[in-house]
Design a protein around this motif. Structure first.
Motif, short mmCIF file in Angstrom:
data_model
loop_
_atom_site.label_atom_id
_atom_site.label_comp_id
_atom_site.label_asym_id
_atom_site.label_seq_id
_atom_site.Cartn_x
_atom_site.Cartn_y
_atom_site.Cartn_z
N LEU A 128 33.21 -24.00 2.85
CA LEU A 128 32.00 -23.67 2.10
C LEU A 128 32.25 -23.77 0.59
CD1 LEU A 128 30.57 -20.62 4.11
CD2 LEU A 128 29.49 -22.86 3.79
N GLY A 129 33.37 -23.21 0.16
CA GLY A 129 33.71 -23.23 -1.27
C GLY A 129 33.84 -24.65 -1.79
N LEU A 130 34.49 -25.50 -0.99
CA LEU A 130 34.70 -26.88 -1.45
C LEU A 130 33.40 -27.68 -1.44
CD1 LEU A 130 38.15 -27.73 0.19
CD2 LEU A 130 37.68 -27.37 -2.25
N ILE A 131 32.54 -27.41 -0.47
CA ILE A 131 31.24 -28.11 -0.46
C ILE A 131 30.48 -27.75 -1.72
CG2 ILE A 131 28.99 -28.31 0.68
CD1 ILE A 131 30.38 -27.84 3.33
N GLN A 132 30.47 -26.46 -2.05
CA GLN A 132 29.77 -26.03 -3.26
C GLN A 132 30.33 -26.74 -4.48
OE1 GLN A 132 30.90 -22.41 -4.92
NE2 GLN A 132 29.09 -22.20 -6.22
N LEU A 133 31.66 -26.87 -4.51
CA LEU A 133 32.34 -27.46 -5.65
C LEU A 133 32.01 -28.94 -5.83
CD1 LEU A 133 34.13 -25.65 -7.27
CD2 LEU A 133 36.12 -26.62 -6.11
N PHE A 134 31.99 -29.68 -4.72
CA PHE A 134 31.92 -31.14 -4.82
C PHE A 134 30.56 -31.74 -4.53
CE2 PHE A 134 36.49 -30.35 -4.32
CZ PHE A 134 36.88 -30.90 -5.52
N LEU A 135 29.63 -30.91 -4.06
CA LEU A 135 28.29 -31.44 -3.78
C LEU A 135 27.64 -32.09 -5.03
CD1 LEU A 135 26.23 -31.92 -1.64
CD2 LEU A 135 25.44 -29.57 -1.84
N PRO A 136 27.75 -31.48 -6.21
CA PRO A 136 27.14 -32.12 -7.39
C PRO A 136 27.67 -33.54 -7.63
CG PRO A 136 27.75 -29.88 -7.91
CD PRO A 136 28.33 -30.17 -6.56
N LEU A 137 28.96 -33.72 -7.39
CA LEU A 137 29.57 -35.03 -7.58
C LEU A 137 28.94 -36.05 -6.61
CD1 LEU A 137 31.82 -35.69 -9.53
CD2 LEU A 137 33.46 -35.42 -7.68
N ALA A 138 28.76 -35.60 -5.35
CA ALA A 138 28.13 -36.47 -4.35
C ALA A 138 26.70 -36.79 -4.75
CB ALA A 138 28.17 -35.80 -2.98
N VAL A 139 25.99 -35.80 -5.29
CA VAL A 139 24.59 -36.03 -5.69
C VAL A 139 24.53 -37.09 -6.80
CG1 VAL A 139 22.53 -35.01 -6.74
CG2 VAL A 139 23.79 -33.74 -4.99
N ILE A 140 25.38 -36.97 -7.82
CA ILE A 140 25.31 -37.94 -8.92
C ILE A 140 25.60 -39.35 -8.43
CG2 ILE A 140 26.20 -38.65 -11.17
CD1 ILE A 140 27.21 -36.10 -11.73
N SER A 141 26.68 -39.50 -7.64
CA SER A 141 27.04 -40.85 -7.17
C SER A 141 25.92 -41.44 -6.34
CB SER A 141 28.31 -40.82 -6.33
OG SER A 141 29.35 -40.30 -7.08
N LEU A 171 19.65 -29.34 -12.44
CA LEU A 171 20.14 -28.16 -11.72
C LEU A 171 21.27 -28.55 -10.75
CD1 LEU A 171 19.55 -25.11 -11.42
CD2 LEU A 171 18.15 -25.68 -9.43
N ALA A 172 21.15 -29.74 -10.16
CA ALA A 172 22.19 -30.18 -9.22
C ALA A 172 23.46 -30.60 -9.96
CB ALA A 172 21.67 -31.34 -8.37
N ILE A 173 23.29 -31.10 -11.19
CA ILE A 173 24.46 -31.58 -11.93
C ILE A 173 25.13 -30.45 -12.71
CG2 ILE A 173 25.22 -33.19 -13.73
CD1 ILE A 173 22.92 -34.98 -13.01
N PHE A 174 24.32 -29.49 -13.13
CA PHE A 174 24.82 -28.42 -13.98
C PHE A 174 26.12 -27.77 -13.48
CE2 PHE A 174 25.04 -23.82 -14.61
CZ PHE A 174 25.35 -23.80 -15.95
N PRO A 175 26.22 -27.47 -12.15
CA PRO A 175 27.44 -26.79 -11.69
C PRO A 175 28.74 -27.52 -12.06
CG PRO A 175 25.80 -26.73 -9.98
CD PRO A 175 25.25 -27.62 -11.06
N LEU A 176 28.64 -28.85 -12.28
CA LEU A 176 29.84 -29.60 -12.65
C LEU A 176 30.42 -29.11 -13.97
CD1 LEU A 176 29.31 -33.39 -11.98
CD2 LEU A 176 30.86 -31.82 -10.85
#
Lengths: 264, 273, 339
Positions: free
Chosen positions: B146-159, B95-100
């Motif tokens: 807010l928009g950018l956090i939503q966009l890039f949070l999945p990337l931070a989670v994977i790394s 679910l965290a990666i899907f948005p990518l």
């Protein structure tokens, strides 16, 4: 999350920011009203019908699919041999070559887009499809090289030697051993490439023309002019398509495996 | 196959050189019908012009805020998932990666619905009696952040996830067994050992946030320009190649500086530890 | 003897490092030859040059009398078993074994027959339709062996084939490979770093060090008469004593007996006064480590692992005890060259 109040709270907040906006888009897509408001007024599928009947969206969707398929194929066709050369050949300056193929990940996409606009569309008078194909392929090459490279690096090189020893020529070895070993990597790279191309905005925006415009760019344009639930409906359709791709990815290789290749 | 690796390399090499490296270099340094000197003059002028400086400063500021937020929110998700024994952990990770995989445009539209003039958040404030009129939240820096956090949070989670997953959970148990509290274990064991992954997360997010186009375009409008939206307007509205190149140069240097800094830090850490 | 393969003046250098240095070697037809040595001695490089994966920097390699120095691996018709087994993960066991036959255009029915015959030889016919991943390490090893044999190779090359197996299986596979070699009459070249394996399996062993051959011979010859200190050392000799004339004697630890100081041996041989440094009980024996001085006045360490005659918990000697270390004449090996 038990016994971790601070971490748990931050994690929940993170999920809210990632997921909730998507849910809002979906919920407003089913409105019966005319405005993109929340809460939606009534429930209906009318905006889905309108989105699918809206010629610019349908045309752009086809353009996007066409571009994504062709650029993915081209990136794999160019990138897989590069991976082979890097992983299996003894070439000088190997890390430099690899760095060059990964560098499109680092250079801002707007820079690449503008560069190709100047050189290919203005300089060489090529169509926007040609420029977009070059731009998207450049953007996808890092995936083709890195993701397939990761799967090849995991494979035992002795397997290819074994095939040679059993009498296979280098070409035969490639098709009967190396390529099957690469298949999961190629599949992951292809999937990531397709999605990346389909979703791209900066390149598609700078290199668009009246004849060729991708779906995300068309949607951005649309939202500047009219602000109605049709855009939410179209977004929801894209979401549905993406969910299907994600499920295919999860069922075939596993999500984490596919994305594991991007990092590192 | 290993006999002629160069032949395999050639098509790709030609493509990346002529389709990417050379055009990009020309665009940055010598755009059509423009002198390189003009680009550098424009670049110099940007550093003194208050309007341009405001844009640069906004870009850096937003980049830093988004980076910090993504690491602060992304690491806990990664850590809890990596250490979870729940059978739903895999689903939460997906679910965290899907948005990518999901279009930036689609993801960003959500904020229009939430922050727009008739949006959910404003209405909520009115209903709760906090304000009489829905506040203008769209086209603000907050909206972009807010928009950018939503966009890039999945990337931070994977790394962060791949970094934490590589830290043997046995070390956590060992630390706890030696008397460390949960938070001591986190700060003294897990975070130091997953620092390289956190650093990669930060670099990726910063590079992405400072060069993203869709989000500042949709959520920032023309009042909250960032380098990317400014670059696009130079290129397509005013067709000022020198200014566009100078802006692109600024953006590229910013990204290169940060990734250079990050690899310097990780190299140094690698030497000392 | 008939020579199956021959190395003449073969050198392999990677930049400054010389992996194999002017190697001259003959592989005898129908026999099992082992290349034995520590890691980095050039044994694997030698095997890979024979298989065609590495081209020598100098010298010639002939297989069955024909020059094969620059022949690509697929034209050599050699069966190779890799340390990692290198089974094709996407093919079934039967398709792995049939891979080489298919390339040789053996018709499908004949191929199936040969595949099953070769799987039978290694006792795995019942697993023909499995994928390699579903097999244990030992089973994968057998499949790799069957695959290599299936092509009726002129030589079978085994690169540390047993090193990834657990101890029991390894011992079992040694006799298995010997049995297969006997049944097929194949010429086998085996690379190993395990002296026990080499002694047990070889017809001829080639001991290598730093790219050079140290000694070649039948296991019994090499074991009882090591050519030099390196070979002796590698085969488990300890207790090296330099004589006053400069020659070197060595005695295996299991042949060196320890007696109280002053006890005179009844048979002619070697007697050295020593002081016990450590004595460790090991069940079947004690391992007694002693300090002594050789004929040149250099302090040396002696080790004895003499088997005890009776089952006793007696601790034997204590550290500090004055003793004599003794060996009979026929237990003493005189090394001709120090190296």
């Amino acid at each position: 999350m038990k016994g971790r109040p601070i971490l748990g709270t931050l994690a929940v907040l993170g999920y809210i920011i990632m997921i909730v906006p998507i849910l809002f888009v979906v919920s407003t897509a089913f409105t019966a009203g005319d405005a993109l408001t929340f809460p939606p007024q009534g429930v209906s599928l009318r905006w889905f019908g309108e989105a699918l009947a809206y010629q610019p969206f349908v045309g752009a969707l086809l353009s996007s699919l066409q571009l994504a398929v062709v650029s993915t194929a081209l990136a794999l066709l160019l990138g897989v041999p590069v991976t082979l050369a890097i992983q299996r050949g003894k070439i000088p300056g190997k890390s430099l070559v690899e760095g060059l193929f990964l560098s499109p990940l680092v250079v801002p996409e707007l820079v690449v887009g503008l560069a190709l606009y100047q050189q290919i569309m203005i300089g060489l008078h090529q169509t926007s499809f040609v420029a977009l194909l070059v731009g998207h392929t450049v953007l996808l090459l890092p995936y083709a090289v890195r993701v397939t490279g990761a799967s090849l690096a995991l494979a035992d090189p002795a397997v290819e030697e074994a095939a040679r020893g059993l009498g296979a020529t280098p070409l035969r070895t490639f098709f009967s051993v190396t390529l099957p070993l690469l298949r999961p990597g190629i599949f992951s790279a292809g999937l990531l490439s397709f999605v990346t191309s389909f979703n791209n905005v900066p390149l598609s925006l700078l290199l668009q023309s009246r004849q060729f415009r991708t779906l995300p760019v068309t949607m951005l344009d649309y939202v500047q002019q009219s602000y109605d639930p049709m855009i939410a409906a179209m977004s929801t359709l894209i979401l549905a398509g993406t969910v299907v791709i994600a499920i295919v990815a999860e069922k075939t290789l596993g999500f984490a495996k596919i994305f594991g290749g991007i990092n590192k | 196959m290993s006999r002629k690796p160069a032949l395999l390399l050639i098509p790709g090499l030609v493509f990346i050189l002529f389709g990417f490296a050379i055009p990009s270099a020309i665009m940055l340094l010598a755009p059509p019908s423009t002198d390189t000197a003009d680009v550098f003059a424009r670049f110099g002028a940007m550093l003194t012009d208050p309007y341009d400086l405001a844009i640069i400063w906004r870009t850096v500021r937003i980049g830093v805020i988004v980076t910090v937020a993504c690491v602060v929110l992304g690491f806990p998700i990664a850590y809890l998932l990596a250490r979870s024994t729940s059978r739903f952990a895999g689903m939460w990770l997906a679910l965290a990666i899907f948005p990518l995989l999901l279009s930036n445009v689609v993801r960003t539209f959500g904020w229009l619905v939430i922050l727009g003039s008739q949006g959910a958040f404003g209405q909520l404030l009115v209903v709760l009696g906090i304000t009489d009129q829905p506040p203008q939240l769209l086209y603000t820096e907050l909206a972009i952040v807010l928009g950018l956090i939503q966009l890039f949070l999945p990337l931070a989670v994977i790394s962060c996830y791949s970094a934490v997953a590589q830290v043997d959970a046995g070390l956590d148990h060992a630390a706890r067994g030696l008397g460390a509290t949960k938070s001591q274990t986190l700060w003294k064991i897990v975070i130091p050992l997953s620092r390289p992954g956190i650093l990669i997360a930060g670099t990726l997010v910063f590079a992405g946030a400072t060069t993203a186009y869709t989000t500042p375009y949709l959520l920032g409008g023309s009042s909250q320009r960032m380098l990317s939206t400014q670059l696009f307007s130079y290129a397509s509205v005013s067709v000022d190649w020198a200014a566009a190149s100078a802006t692109a140069l600024m953006m590229t240097l910013l990204v290169f500086m940060v990734s250079g800094l990050s690899s310097l830090i990780s190299r140094k850490a690698g030497v000392t530890s | 003897m008939t020579t199956a393969a021959e190395f003449t003046g073969v050198t392999q250098a990677y930049g400054d490092t010389v992996a194999v240095d002017n190697l001259n070697l003959q592989i005898e037809q129908g026999k099992l030859t082992t290349l034995l040595g520590p890691s980095g001695c050039g044994k694997t490089t030698t095997l890979r040059m024979l298989a065609g994966y590495i081209t020598p920097s100098a010298g010639t390699i002939t297989i069955n009398g024909a020059d094969a120095t620059r022949l690509p691996p697929e034209k050599r018709n050699l069966g190779m078993v890799f340390q990692s087994y290198a089974l094709f993960p996407h093919l079934t066991v039967a398709d792995n074994v049939g891979f080489g036959l298919k390339l040789r255009k053996v018709p499908a029915t004949k191929r199936r027959e040969l595949v099953m015959a070769n799987l039978d030889l290694v006792g795995l016919a019942h697993l023909a339709d499995r994928k390699p991943k579903a097999l244990s390490g030992g089973q994968q090893q057998r499949v790799a062996l069957a695959r290599a044999i299936a092509i009726s190779p002129s030589l079978l090359l085994l690169d540390e084939p047993l090193s990834n197996l657990d101890a029991r299986l390894r011992v079992q596979m040694r006799s298995e490979i010997r049995r297969i070699q006997g049944e097929t009459g194949l010429t086998v070249v085996l690379v190993t770093h395990d002296q026990e394996e080499a002694l047990e399996m070889s017809d001829t062993m080639v001991v290598m060090r730093a790219g050079k051959v140290m000694q070649t011979g039948a296991p019994a010859t090499v074991f009882t008469a090591p050519a030099n200190r390196f070979v002796a050392d590698f085969l488990g000799y300890e207790n090296f004593l330099t004589q006053s004339d400069g020659s070197l004697l060595t005695v295996r630890p299991e042949h060196l007996r320890v007696a109280a100081a002053g006890v005179v041996p009844t048979t002619p041989g070697l007697t050295v006064a020593a002081v016990v440094r450590e004595s460790v009980y090991r069940g079947v024996d004690h391992i007694v480590t002693m300090t002594a001085t050789d004929a040149t006045g250099t302090p040396i360490t002696l080790v004895s692992t003499t088997r005890r005659d009776t089952l006793t918990a007696d601790a034997g000697f204590q550290p500090g005890d004055l003793v004599t270390a003794q060996a009979r004449d026929h237990e003493i090996v005189r090394l001709t060259s120090e190296n």
